[in-house]
Design an enzyme around this catalytic site. Structure first.
Site, PDB file in Angstrom:
ATOM      1  N   CYS A 134       0.840  -1.205   0.000  1.00  0.00           N
ATOM      2  CA  CYS A 134       0.000   0.000   0.000  1.00  0.00           C
ATOM      3  C   CYS A 134       0.873   1.252   0.000  1.00  0.00           C
ATOM      4  O   CYS A 134       1.679   1.441   0.911  1.00  0.00           O
ATOM      5  CB  CYS A 134      -0.923   0.000   1.212  1.00  0.00           C
ATOM      6  SG  CYS A 134      -1.936   1.483   1.275  1.00  0.00           S
ATOM      7  N   ASN A 183       1.006  -4.241  -6.363  1.00  0.00           N
ATOM      8  CA  ASN A 183       0.153  -3.309  -5.658  1.00  0.00           C
ATOM      9  C   ASN A 183       0.087  -2.038  -6.507  1.00  0.00           C
ATOM     10  O   ASN A 183       0.647  -1.984  -7.590  1.00  0.00           O
ATOM     11  CB  ASN A 183       0.720  -3.036  -4.258  1.00  0.00           C
ATOM     12  CG  ASN A 183      -0.382  -2.626  -3.285  1.00  0.00           C
ATOM     13  OD1 ASN A 183      -1.139  -1.704  -3.575  1.00  0.00           O
ATOM     14  ND2 ASN A 183      -0.482  -3.304  -2.166  1.00  0.00           N
ATOM     15  N   CYS A 236       5.452   8.235 -40.193  1.00  0.00           N
ATOM     16  CA  CYS A 236       6.786   7.857 -40.688  1.00  0.00           C
ATOM     17  C   CYS A 236       7.591   9.102 -41.021  1.00  0.00           C
ATOM     18  O   CYS A 236       8.771   9.199 -40.709  1.00  0.00           O
ATOM     19  CB  CYS A 236       6.661   6.960 -41.919  1.00  0.00           C
ATOM     20  SG  CYS A 236       8.253   6.349 -42.509  1.00  0.00           S
TER      21      CYS A 236
END
Lengths: 465, 445
Positions: free
Chosen positions: B135, B200, B355
């Site tokens: 966390c 997480n 391109c």
């Protein structure tokens, strides 16, 4: 039922008269607009842009909607086309930008017209002005006719510093945008807002002034450095059959105009209406009649479905509105009773050999007469050429082409001070608002080049700002 | 019908789809409802240290009309009483004995505290533990969560504490907010963990309001970092998963991994499993759409397995791991060029501008018309001899299978960078490199 829940009314008889004359397509919500804008591929050298007669940078204005820069989007549109709000509504997008959208073939093209409307309406509702009059250059221009071509030309010239006066014979400027586009395609307010924007650029608009009656080309030439003639076309021509003077026979353009200028509940309409012609104005008349409440509306056209001049999407719209069509049918006499229209006598037609226009010539089928009962007949078989004004111009050496004013690619006439544009020069190609707007731009650039020596590309660039 | 059941270091589950330890697994009501709808397991929302939450807790990344392609949160671990959580865990386990219930736990860095909560929680009959070392907000500032996961020594130490008393399998959940995730993964292994889970959430600030100048999420005018999750983080999760799963230490230990981070569909789940995940955990997609998405996940994966001839999940778990490699081991002789299928091309010319402006200027706009009757729009055409095979054009092309990258044989030697610098260390100088390119038929201009 939750208070915000409002069921969609889609049956005509569930709508009030006013609702039936709202714009057919509702405006995009912000979410709709952003979602649709995000569908745009942002093509390199986009074909939609190439297809636009005024060259609006469509991918750029759409991207700006997607990023939340709606103000910038409107600017991009109006830089190329001052009548962007009108064109967003009346352009035949299916045959122009949207028709060339690369997504056309495999999925739905981007709704360019509706996105353009979203952006221009945003700017209009917020009262945002993007342009201002240029530094006065001492030159004066008179514009004859305040329709889209005249307004566009006047607006572009004002941005370049010209003093412009537009002479308009009607009460309001805007031309067909104000008077001739059916109200559920373009409300009058949209057109008048554009007129206001042009006036705010310093253009003087003199309404109720008719050339030849209130003033002459001699006077205009004496007082101005150049003239732009954008008088459009005339009324619907005579059908040249007996009974045209009967009560209940209407000019199609007048009929459309009524819906733009009169209260809807005061407009007279028949129970059984016949519309003669199959162009876009004819479709407008037929659909207006339906939305006013006519029970049966029949369009009568002497050629077949394949030859009808209306755009295909307009034809589909009319079918959806419950209009019926009688193809290969020609009116030969309008029948009356007590001076009022009672029916129209028609004959069946057949298609013969191709005529000068390349379309197969309709020929009478012998002994095929029959009567279509009706209590209103609207003729919408085109517009007469502006012969009166043209005859006033011929002494100045102005030439014509198939009855239209002849101009070169820079919208110059044979007279060095007279320029022209809009429907009155459309001897070939399709008459449309967007072409008229472009004519105005071209003429403005030509005048700038001629009168103040600004090179054309520069004039075009300046007018784009 | 293929068998979707899995055995995750002894934790059995009817399918690999688990609720991640997060708001959807906050209560017995939610977990049991999820099981009824088909979820195979749930990692209960973390219990442990006492907390107080704030409003508002979420920020989102919305993109081009799509809501929540990324979700950020500052919600803490469970703020419900521990007793209540434990009671509901026991009840859910009783009602769903064949589903996997894993208790996520997090307490302050004290041996007694960790061991006590392990013992208390085990009494509920749950199947295992997940140690929340990931966390990144709120708890980390108090020395918990990612503050532990970011220091391999702590990760190992706490894992050891837990393993001393735990009789059920223990999964260590890793934080992505580190420089090299392999180090805490190895630490968990050394600490005796039975399995790993990752990732997480990622540290993030979601955005700034252009009118109020407030941050998102906005907690009474202030904002700060929160944990980022959802579809947008999937590529990061896949990378970290593949780095851990392909690590020789982890690979040899056969430690199972529960993968998560942007899993929304069965396709995502299959990708995680191909890169070594035994189960997958889902949070954001459920927060967006509800538990019902699992039906398609199960069906979609079953159909895919059937189509591929896989009977069990073990048949394909880790199947792409042998392909996880490094730049230095890529084949420098593999050469591809772009081919545009002009039957499919819609001439948006996005490949051309990409391109030309952003790659190597090897697509031209050319007229391909045979007659000059119609003015035709120009077509993009690849100059193959100049195409470097970067693949940008096919990435921007909006049409499926219109631009394909085709392998061509240029006669370049099939050698990797590592092999090259080993055999020809002189190429590390530009002059020698250019000489080598000549011999290898590599011409860059």
């Amino acid at each position: 039922m939750a208070e915000h829940y409002k069921p969609t009314k889609y049956k005509a008889w569930e709508l009030t008269l006013e609702e039936r004359f709202q714009e057919v397509y509702p405006p995009f919500s912000q979410r709709d607009a952003v979602l649709e804008a995000n569908r745009c591929l942002y093509c390199h050298d986009a074909p939609c842009m190439v297809a636009c007669p005024t060259g609006i940078d469509i991918p750029t204005f759409i991207r700006k909607i997607a990023t939340g820069n709606v103000k910038g989007s409107a600017k991009t549109i109006l830089e190329s086309n001052l009548m962007g709000a009108t064109c967003a509504r009346v352009c035949p997008v299916q045959v122009l930008c949207e028709g060339d959208c690369v997504l056309h073939a495999d999925e739905k093209p981007i709704a360019i017209g509706r996105l353009q409307r979203y952006a221009t309406d945003y700017a209009n509702e917020k009262g945002i002005r993007f342009f201002k009059a240029g530094q006065p250059n001492g030159k004066k221009v008179a514009v004859v006719g305040g329709g889209p071509a005249g307004l566009s030309c006047g607006g572009e010239l004002a941005k370049l510093g010209f003093a412009v006066t537009i002479y308009e014979k009607k009460v309001w400027a805007g031309g067909l945008s104000t008077y001739g586009i059916v109200v559920f395609r373009e409300p009058v307010e949209v057109s008048l807002a554009e007129v206001k924007m042009i006036e705010e650029l310093g253009v003087t608009i003199r309404n109720g002034i008719e050339i030849g009656k209130d003033l002459t080309f001699e006077e205009l030439l004496a007082e101005n450095d150049a003239i732009f003639v954008s008088i459009g076309l005339g009324n619907v021509p005579e059908m040249e059959i007996p009974g045209e003077d009967l009560d209940g026979v209407h000019d199609g353009l007048d009929f459309v105009e009524e819906t733009k200028t009169e209260a809807l509940n005061t407009i007279k309409f028949g129970k059984r209406v016949c519309v003669v012609g199959a162009g876009n104005t004819a479709i407008d008349c037929a659909t207006i009649a339906r939305r006013l409440g006519a029970e049966r509306v029949t369009m009568i056209y002497r050629r077949s479905e394949a030859e009808m001049p209306a755009y295909h999407f307009e034809y589909e719209f009319a079918l959806k509105e419950g209009v019926s069509f009688m193809f290969l049918t020609q009116p030969v006499e309008i029948l009356g009773k007590d001076g009022k229209v009672h029916g129209v006598k028609c004959v069946r037609m057949d298609l013969g050999q191709p005529d000068a226009s390349g379309r197969r010539r309709p020929v009478h089928v012998p002994d095929s007469e029959f009567v279509v009962p009706c209590d209103m007949l609207i003729k919408a078989i085109g517009q007469v050429k502006p012969e009166g004004v043209i005859s006033m111009l011929t002494p100045f050496g102005i030439e014509t082409e198939k009855g239209y004013i002849k101009v070169d690619e820079h919208n110059r006439t044979a007279h060095s001070k007279i320029f022209a544009g809009g429907d009155c020069i459309r001897s070939h190609g399709e008459a449309s608002t967007v072409m008229a707007v472009q004519d105005g731009k071209i003429a403005a650039a030509s005048m700038a080049e001629q009168l103040v020596g600004v090179a054309r590309p520069l004039a075009e660039a300046v007018s784009k700002r | 019908m293929p068998d979707l059941s899995i055995d995750f270091c002894g934790i059995k589950s009817p399918n690999p789809f688990w609720l991640a330890s997060a708001p959807p697994a906050n209560s017995g009501y939610q977990v049991q409802k999820a099981f009824e709808q088909g979820w195979g397991g749930a990692v209960w929302k973390t219990i442990g240290a006492p907390v107080l939450n704030v409003c508002n807790r979420y920020g989102t990344m919305d993109y081009k009309g799509s809501k929540i392609i990324g979700l950020n949160n500052v919600e803490l671990i469970s703020d419900r009483p521990i007793e209540l959580n434990l009671k509901e865990m026991a009840e859910a386990k009783r009602n769903f004995p064949h589903h996997a219930i894993v208790a996520s736990i997090m307490v302050e860095s004290k041996k007694e505290a960790w061991q006590e909560i392990v013992k208390r929680t085990e009494q509920t009959g749950i199947d295992g533990f997940e140690l929340n070392f990931g966390c990144p907000h709120g708890m980390s500032e108090r020395g918990m969560g990612s503050a532990m996961g970011q220091v391999p020594e702590y990760t190992r130490m706490v894992t050891e504490w837990v393993m001393e008393v735990a009789t059920k399998p223990v999964i260590v959940k890793l934080t992505p907010n580190v420089t090299d995730i392999v180090l805490p993964a190895r630490a968990a292994l050394l600490g005796g963990a039975s399995g790993l889970s990752l990732i997480n959430t990622i540290n993030s600030v979601m955005g700034v309001d252009l009118d109020t100048f407030e941050l998102q999420p906005n907690v009474g005018g202030k904002g700060g970092h929160g944990g980022y999750a959802g579809p947008a983080v999937k590529p990061i999760a896949l990378h970290l998963l593949s780095a851990v799963a392909a690590d020789p230490d982890i690979l040899n230990s056969r430690l199972p991994i529960s993968g998560m981070g942007g899993v929304e569909t069965w396709r995502d789940a299959v990708e995680f499993m191909l890169l070594g995940a035994t189960s997958v955990q889902v949070c954001t997609a459920v927060m967006h759409w509800g538990f019902r998405i699992v039906e398609d996940m199960i069906e979609g994966m079953s159909n895919w397995m059937e189509e591929k001839g896989f009977e069990t999940c073990n048949d394909f778990i880790g199947k792409s791991l042998p392909r996880v490699s490094n730049f230095g081991d890529f084949d420098l002789g593999f050469q591809s060029v772009a081919r545009i299928n002009h039957d499919k091309c819609i001439q948006c010319n996005l490949c051309y501008i990409a391109c030309n402006d952003a790659a190597h200027q090897c697509i031209d706009l050319k007229s391909l018309q045979i007659t000059d009757e119609a003015k035709e729009r120009l077509w993009p055409v690849v100059r193959e001899e100049d195409c470097v095979g970067c693949d940008l054009c096919s990435r921007v092309c909006p049409v499926d299978d219109c631009i394909t990258m085709v392998e061509i044989d240029t006669g370049r030697p099939h050698i990797t960078w590592n092999e090259l610098v080993k055999s020809k260390p002189e190429v590390l100088e530009w002059e020698e490199m250019e000489a080598y390119r000549e011999t290898a038929n590599i011409h860059i201009h």
